[in-house]
Enzyme design. Structure first.
Site, PDB file in Angstrom:
ATOM      1  N   THR A 118      -7.848   8.990  -2.958  1.00  0.00           N
ATOM      2  CA  THR A 118      -6.718   8.338  -2.412  1.00  0.00           C
ATOM      3  C   THR A 118      -5.420   9.151  -2.506  1.00  0.00           C
ATOM      4  O   THR A 118      -4.781   8.996  -3.460  1.00  0.00           O
ATOM      5  CB  THR A 118      -6.630   6.810  -2.988  1.00  0.00           C
ATOM      6  OG1 THR A 118      -7.613   6.098  -2.475  1.00  0.00           O
ATOM      7  CG2 THR A 118      -5.373   6.261  -2.230  1.00  0.00           C
ATOM      8  N   ASN A 167      -4.236  -3.256 -10.408  1.00  0.00           N
ATOM      9  CA  ASN A 167      -5.135  -3.550  -9.178  1.00  0.00           C
ATOM     10  C   ASN A 167      -5.282  -5.097  -9.007  1.00  0.00           C
ATOM     11  O   ASN A 167      -5.331  -5.437  -7.824  1.00  0.00           O
ATOM     12  CB  ASN A 167      -6.507  -2.897  -9.138  1.00  0.00           C
ATOM     13  CG  ASN A 167      -6.512  -1.470  -8.943  1.00  0.00           C
ATOM     14  OD1 ASN A 167      -5.977  -0.964  -7.703  1.00  0.00           O
ATOM     15  ND2 ASN A 167      -6.578  -0.599  -9.939  1.00  0.00           N
TER      16      ASN A 167
END
Length: 406
Positions: free
Chosen positions: A192, A401
């Site tokens: 990512t 997260n």
């Protein structure tokens, strides 16, 4: 082949490039979040994008623009991914490129855009365009300007990621410099990540694309943090040609030298990403050798590198070789535990059915106390070998997260 020299620097290290990074409060206050990279003239360009079927608006836009092979500017932002935003998101990407071109006085077909951040939210265009105009006034060629641009694309990263290298080609010094962001949602293709690489090499577009593909295979495609693949992954490479070398138009010594420098920069950035994985406390290099083929070796190394059980054991400083060997076993690569060996650093943990005793486990535990270590699996089945860069899973990974959108 000419020796590659690693030097300090980033996207402004190569001749012909300027950069800037400014705060625009797209998501965060008090930090840079709009970056601008500008070349003195249109450059030969190549790019690679996410293979995720759910691709962000900037990726959809850039895929078409980069086909032309000529790029002069890249506008990037953090805080908002402009992904899953439909036709309106694509309209925003196009508008941001158009305004960038107008602000710089260049062809809109020579502008790429990149975004990273929260998925499913529209770009705050008023703030983005205000940031663009501010960045255009701040453009500069020194390392500080490159660093400011790098800081502007960070999300959960804890530090900037820059690298530069030089090599002599045809008696001329060629420089490759780059910056990247990436900390989570990393693997299987690229990471990512947003990656921006510049060079002053004179090279044709086809050879530039080939060099990027080869460098990618040895760098960003060998990084694993958590096994998720992003909607926004993009890697850009611009070549200004200002080094003055004879233009590279075919394979040979000059191409090999350029590719080596490019790969060195990409590998450095990839390792920095793995080391800065969300909540990471350990940087781990996983190597599988003795596989039946390189493809099987990579498959096995990748399985180990993204195994949550292996990664949490590394965080706990537990030399749990069973988790490593189990991951190899389910990877799809051929494996035989009566022939396999597992090492942490130079210390063996499992050797052809022999299990480490308490004394050996104590030695292994010391290896895991370091911030960096290697895990090596030798399958003794062939000549295949591959390396993957990764990190541990810590408690902070969960916290980061769990709270990302809130």
């Amino acid at each position: 082949m000419q020796k590659v020299r690693i030097v300090k620097g980033g996207v402004c290290s190569a001749k012909g490039f300027r950069a800037a990074g400014v705060p625009a409060e797209i998501k965060y206050k008090g930090r840079n979040d709009v970056a601008l990279i500008v070349a003195d003239a249109p450059c030969a360009a190549a790019a690679v994008f996410t293979t995720n079927q759910v691709a962000a608006a900037p990726v959809l836009y850039d895929r078409e623009i980069v086909r032309g092979g000529q790029i002069q500017a890249i506008l990037a932002n953090s805080g908002c991914a402009n992904a899953c935003t439909g036709a309106e998101g694509l309209k925003d990407a196009k508008l941001s490129a158009l305004v960038t071109a107008g602000e710089l006085g260049i062809d809109p077909k020579h502008v790429l855009v990149a975004s990273t951040g929260v998925i499913g939210r529209r770009l705050p265009m008023d703030r983005l365009l205000a940031g663009l105009k501010a960045a255009a006034k701040e453009l500069g060629r020194d390392d500080a300007h490159g660093l400011a641009a790098n800081q502007a694309v960070l999300t959960t990263d804890t530090k900037p990621k820059q690298a530069a290298a030089r090599v002599t080609i045809g008696g001329k010094t060629v420089t490759v410099g780059g910056m990247a962001k990436g900390s989570g949602m990393i693997e299987p293709n690229m990471a990512t990540m947003l990656g921006f690489v510049t060079t002053d090499a004179a090279i044709s577009v086809p050879m530039l694309r080939r060099a990027l593909k080869l460098a990618l295979a040895q760098s960003f495609n060998r990084v694993v943090v958590d096994g998720d693949e992003s909607t926004n992954d993009s890697l850009f490479l611009l070549a200004s040609g200002q080094a003055g070398n004879a233009k590279i138009v075919k394979a040979g010594a000059d191409f090999d030298a350029f590719r080596a420098a490019l790969t060195a920069v990409c590998v450095s950035l990839a390792k920095q990403m793995a080391a800065d994985g969300e909540g990471a406390t350990k940087f781990v290099t996983v190597t599988v050798k003795g596989a039946k083929s390189e493809k099987e070796a990579e498959r096995a190394a990748r399985a180990v590198a993204k195994s949550p059980l292996a990664k949490t054991s590394w965080f706990g400083r537990d030399p749990n070789w069973g988790r490593v060997l189990a991951a190899v076993g389910y990877s799809g690569a051929a494996a035989d535990d009566t022939k396999a060996e597992v090492f942490y650093g130079k210390e063996w943990a499992f050797r052809r059915g022999q299990i480490a005793d308490e004394r050996q486990l104590a030695r292994l535990a010391k290896v895991l106390e370091a911030k960096e270590f290697t895990v090596t699996v030798d399958l003794h089945l062939g000549a295949g070998e591959a390396t993957i860069y990764t990190c541990d899973f810590s408690l902070d990974y969960v916290h980061i997260n769990a709270d990302y959108t809130t």
